[in-house]
Design a protein around this motif. Structure first.
Motif, PDB file in Angstrom:
ATOM      1  N   LEU A  63      -6.895  -1.251  -2.858  1.00  0.00           N
ATOM      2  CA  LEU A  63      -5.745  -2.013  -2.368  1.00  0.00           C
ATOM      3  C   LEU A  63      -6.170  -3.053  -1.335  1.00  0.00           C
ATOM      4  CD1 LEU A  63      -3.114   0.858  -2.094  1.00  0.00           C
ATOM      5  CD2 LEU A  63      -3.198  -0.959  -3.794  1.00  0.00           C
TER       6      LEU A  63
ATOM      7  N   VAL B 150      -8.610   4.583  -3.489  1.00  0.00           N
ATOM      8  CA  VAL B 150      -7.321   3.884  -3.494  1.00  0.00           C
ATOM      9  C   VAL B 150      -7.261   2.833  -2.390  1.00  0.00           C
ATOM     10  CG1 VAL B 150      -4.842   4.155  -3.147  1.00  0.00           C
ATOM     11  CG2 VAL B 150      -6.082   5.777  -4.592  1.00  0.00           C
ATOM     12  N   ILE B 151      -7.620   3.221  -1.164  1.00  0.00           N
ATOM     13  CA  ILE B 151      -7.498   2.307  -0.027  1.00  0.00           C
ATOM     14  C   ILE B 151      -8.432   1.107  -0.165  1.00  0.00           C
ATOM     15  CG2 ILE B 151      -7.598   2.098   2.478  1.00  0.00           C
ATOM     16  CD1 ILE B 151      -5.308   3.873   1.229  1.00  0.00           C
TER      17      ILE B 151
ATOM     18  N   GLY C  79      -4.235   2.547   4.404  1.00  0.00           N
ATOM     19  CA  GLY C  79      -4.065   1.211   3.833  1.00  0.00           C
ATOM     20  C   GLY C  79      -2.800   0.513   4.264  1.00  0.00           C
ATOM     21  N   SER C  80      -2.065   1.069   5.232  1.00  0.00           N
ATOM     22  CA  SER C  80      -0.805   0.447   5.633  1.00  0.00           C
ATOM     23  C   SER C  80      -0.542   0.655   7.112  1.00  0.00           C
ATOM     24  CB  SER C  80       0.362   1.025   4.826  1.00  0.00           C
ATOM     25  OG  SER C  80       1.565   0.368   5.157  1.00  0.00           O
TER      26      SER C  80
ATOM     27  N   ALA D 242       0.826  -1.208   0.000  1.00  0.00           N
ATOM     28  CA  ALA D 242       0.000   0.000   0.000  1.00  0.00           C
ATOM     29  C   ALA D 242       0.857   1.254   0.000  1.00  0.00           C
ATOM     30  CB  ALA D 242      -0.935  -0.001   1.204  1.00  0.00           C
TER      31      ALA D 242
ATOM     32  N   LEU E  37      -2.377  11.729   2.797  1.00  0.00           N
ATOM     33  CA  LEU E  37      -1.725  10.531   2.273  1.00  0.00           C
ATOM     34  C   LEU E  37      -0.308  10.843   1.830  1.00  0.00           C
ATOM     35  CD1 LEU E  37      -1.790   7.576   1.358  1.00  0.00           C
ATOM     36  CD2 LEU E  37      -2.857   8.340  -0.778  1.00  0.00           C
TER      37      LEU E  37
ATOM     38  N   SER F 168      -0.003   3.432  -3.149  1.00  0.00           N
ATOM     39  CA  SER F 168      -1.082   4.376  -2.858  1.00  0.00           C
ATOM     40  C   SER F 168      -0.864   5.755  -3.473  1.00  0.00           C
ATOM     41  CB  SER F 168      -1.280   4.494  -1.339  1.00  0.00           C
ATOM     42  OG  SER F 168      -0.080   4.887  -0.703  1.00  0.00           O
TER      43      SER F 168
END
Length: 249
Positions: free
Chosen positions: A52, A48-49, A147-148, A32, A106, A36
């Protein structure tokens, strides 16, 4: 938008996904983080999130299935509640934050992690009073919003599980649970739709290509050199995302 522009965006997205999963296969984290910021250049940040998460879910579930018997269930039980709550908070903020602010957040997150990596500070803070709940909650928020958050779970598990096989198995199951929960939250808050599912299917060949390449590539660089290159890429991609969206404020 012309077909030429659509085709260019799709190729760019494929390259970002393939690179991210090549990196993930080689070093065991960061899909991610790598993908991302580039993906946010060609699609809405709020998508995006979830995208993924859909891609991560399949791969992490396969790894979890293979490693099921080696899982340290007591350690998993300590992290899972905080992870679930943290992701709830992160995904809720993701669904409410305006487009430009999401892109800047982000980009800033990716830049900070890249700089920390270049300075040799990728590890999370020492445990101290933070404990399993602190690591899990913070990792969950980062996972839901960016996402990470897996590096936070890993930082705690590494201190608790000295056996490499047990650590990898427990981390794999936790990531599988994390991505599945994130997908459910994104669906519940309206961040998933049929179009996004089709996008995930379109990205699947690039993900598989990245995994295949990561499994077969002969890495000439040392692990430290590879991490430095990856962290430099994080800084560049994060800065480009910030610059692109500053004009929207």
């Amino acid at each position: 938008m012309s077909w030429h522009e659509v085709g260019g965006d799709l190729i760019f997205a494929w390259l970002a996904i393939a690179t991210a999963y090549t990196v993930f296969t080689l070093v065991g984290f960061g899909s991610a983080l790598i993908a991302s910021a580039p993906l946010a250049q060609v699609m809405p940040v709020a998508q995006v999130i979830p995208l993924l998460a859909l891609l991560d879910c399949g791969g992490s579930s396969l790894r979890a299935g293979r490693a099921w018997r080696a899982v340290a269930w007591s350690a998993l039980a300590k992290l899972a509640p905080g992870m679930a709550l943290g992701q709830l908070l992160g995904v809720y903020v993701l669904s409410r934050l305006p487009l430009a602010w999401m892109a800047l957040a982000l980009g800033g997150f990716v830049v900070v992690l890249g700089i920390r990596g270049l300075l040799g500070r990728m590890n999370a803070p020492k445990e101290g009073r933070l404990g399993a709940w602190g690591y899990a909650l913070f990792g969950g928020v980062l996972g839901g919003l960016f996402g990470s958050g897996g590096f936070m779970y890993a930082a705690w598990l590494e201190r608790q599980l000295p056996e490499r096989e047990v650590f990898r198995a427990t981390q794999a199951v936790l990531i599988a649970l994390s991505t599945t929960w994130r997908i459910a939250l994104c669906a519940g808050l309206g961040l998933l739709d049929a179009a996004l599912l089709w996008q995930a299917l379109a990205m699947l060949p690039a993900m598989l290509a990245g995994i295949w390449l990561g499994q077969h590539i002969d890495v000439k660089l040392s692990r430290d050199q590879l991490f430095r290159i990856l962290n430099a890429l994080l800084v560049v991609s994060g800065v480009s995302l910030i610059v692109r969206h500053l004009a929207l404020l």
